[in-house]
Scaffold this active site. Structure first.
Site, mmCIF file in Angstrom:
data_model
loop_
_atom_site.group_PDB
_atom_site.id
_atom_site.type_symbol
_atom_site.label_atom_id
_atom_site.label_comp_id
_atom_site.label_asym_id
_atom_site.label_seq_id
_atom_site.Cartn_x
_atom_site.Cartn_y
_atom_site.Cartn_z
ATOM 1 N N ARG A 1 93.339 -21.371 -121.446
ATOM 2 C CA ARG A 1 94.271 -20.433 -120.843
ATOM 3 C C ARG A 1 95.472 -20.254 -121.767
ATOM 4 O O ARG A 1 95.973 -21.216 -122.348
ATOM 5 C CB ARG A 1 94.730 -20.916 -119.461
ATOM 6 C CG ARG A 1 93.706 -20.732 -118.365
ATOM 7 C CD ARG A 1 93.543 -19.252 -118.041
ATOM 8 N NE ARG A 1 92.544 -19.021 -117.000
ATOM 9 C CZ ARG A 1 91.294 -18.675 -117.235
ATOM 10 N NH1 ARG A 1 90.864 -18.566 -118.491
ATOM 11 N NH2 ARG A 1 90.458 -18.441 -116.245
ATOM 12 N N GLU B 1 98.715 -11.055 -121.513
ATOM 13 C CA GLU B 1 97.580 -10.247 -121.961
ATOM 14 C C GLU B 1 97.647 -8.857 -121.349
ATOM 15 O O GLU B 1 98.053 -8.712 -120.195
ATOM 16 C CB GLU B 1 96.264 -10.941 -121.574
ATOM 17 C CG GLU B 1 96.092 -12.280 -122.257
ATOM 18 C CD GLU B 1 94.789 -12.984 -121.868
ATOM 19 O OE1 GLU B 1 94.036 -12.431 -121.030
ATOM 20 O OE2 GLU B 1 94.538 -14.068 -122.389
ATOM 21 N N HIS C 1 90.137 -11.987 -125.127
ATOM 22 C CA HIS C 1 89.683 -12.724 -123.936
ATOM 23 C C HIS C 1 88.223 -12.374 -123.597
ATOM 24 O O HIS C 1 87.910 -11.895 -122.507
ATOM 25 C CB HIS C 1 90.588 -12.428 -122.740
ATOM 26 C CG HIS C 1 90.550 -13.502 -121.695
ATOM 27 N ND1 HIS C 1 91.621 -13.817 -120.900
ATOM 28 C CD2 HIS C 1 89.561 -14.351 -121.307
ATOM 29 C CE1 HIS C 1 91.305 -14.795 -120.068
ATOM 30 N NE2 HIS C 1 90.047 -15.141 -120.312
#
Length: 324
Positions: A239, A268, A287
């Site tokens: 994370r 993000e 991601h």
């Protein structure tokens, strides 16, 4: 009797939601790359029995207070730090996730990041694209070996154990730190349990695979980076919030680390002018840890089955708070 209503917050393949359509009326946010706006999400939650959500959707106390008939939140991810689990439990809302089905795929990506950062793969690709390859020399874009090096895995859950399994193919020395011992990894893979400090001080590759919790938030900071080997590679496929990015940028700029491979970030999506994007020794990905066609399709199907089961009064396959 009217069917229950399920709102899906992002466009997903139609063939993966048949399990929900069998028991409910379904509405899907019809924008594959654009998150549903907060005001629309709140409006939909007020009338939904089920929400099919993404990590970008904040399922917080405000939403849950307004969602009077909500029974289930199916999160299309193994993580669920976007959901207020305590509030969901208080409101008798079942939360589900998608563990296991993405383990191998995410481990593949984590190891790909490790290899790309160590061998300067993306930097080398840009070298050619920029027209700089005009000759060969013995140390041209020389990177770091992976085989027979020491890998330190922070977070030895399913994915961490699977990354360790891949490391055995490179005859790496495997050590890990976790909240609890993983005896199977120790016995089957030869992994060694060490303290966090020992891991960061002695590993050639530090791989972060921890979930985001109050304890892990910002755990990789300037002090930690300063203790790593000067030729260490840092990989984050866990994370983004577990890393203080300003400290990571500084450590890379000051050559305290040899490089980094990152699939997740504090905020993000990151933009092209982000400091990390400007560093030649950093590999940044958007991601995509679990993003293979096979895995994402199965994640979608699992999320659908979880929602269907709850709406039918049955136990979902992968509940997060079923017994809380």
């Amino acid at each position: 009797m009217d069917n229950p209503y399920v709102f899906i917050t992002r466009k997903v393949p139609e063939e993966t939601i048949q399990a929900i359509r069998e028991v409910a009326d379904v509405k899907m946010w019809d924008h594959e790359d654009k998150p549903v706006p907060r005001d629309i999400l709140l409006e939909e939650a007020e009338q939904a029995s089920g929400l099919y959500t993404m990590l970008t959707d904040q399922i917080d106390r405000e939403l849950l207070n307004r969602a009077k008939i909500l029974k289930v939140v199916g999160n299309l991810a193994v993580g669920y730090d976007n959901i207020d689990l305590d509030a969901a439990t208080e409101h008798n809302v079942i939360v589900t996730n998608t563990p296991d089905v993405l383990t191998d795929t995410t481990a593949d990506l984590a190891f790909a990041l490790l290899m790309a950062a160590a061998r300067r793969v993306t930097e080398a690709e840009r070298y050619i694209a920029d027209g700089k390859w005009v000759n060969w020399s013995p140390l041209l874009l020389a990177g770091h070996d992976i085989h027979h090096k020491k890998i330190g895995i922070v977070g030895m859950g399913r994915i961490g154990e699977t990354v360790a399994k891949r490391a055995t193919g490179f005859e790496m020395d495997i050590q890990y730190h976790n909240r609890s011992r993983n005896e199977r990894a120790e016995q089957e893979l030869g992994a060694k349990y060490v303290s966090f400090d020992e891991l960061i001080e002695t590993s050639d590759f530090v791989v972060n695979l921890t979930p985001l919790t109050p304890e892990t938030t910002g755990m990789f900071n300037g002090e930690v980076f300063s203790k790593m080997k000067k030729n260490a590679i840092f990989v984050n496929a866990g994370r983004g919030g577990s890393v203080v990015e300003d400290d990571l940028v500084k450590a890379l700029e000051q050559k305290e680390l040899a490089g980094a491979g990152l699939d997740v970030f504090e905020k993000e999506p990151i933009q092209k002018d982000h400091p990390l994007m400007k560093l030649p020794n950093v590999v940044c990905l958007p991601h995509i840890g679990s993003s293979s066609i096979e895995t994402r399709m199965e994640m979608c199907r699992l999320t659908s089955r979880n929602i269907r089961n709850v709406l039918l009064g049955e136990k979902p396959e992968t509940p997060v708070n079923w017994n809380r």
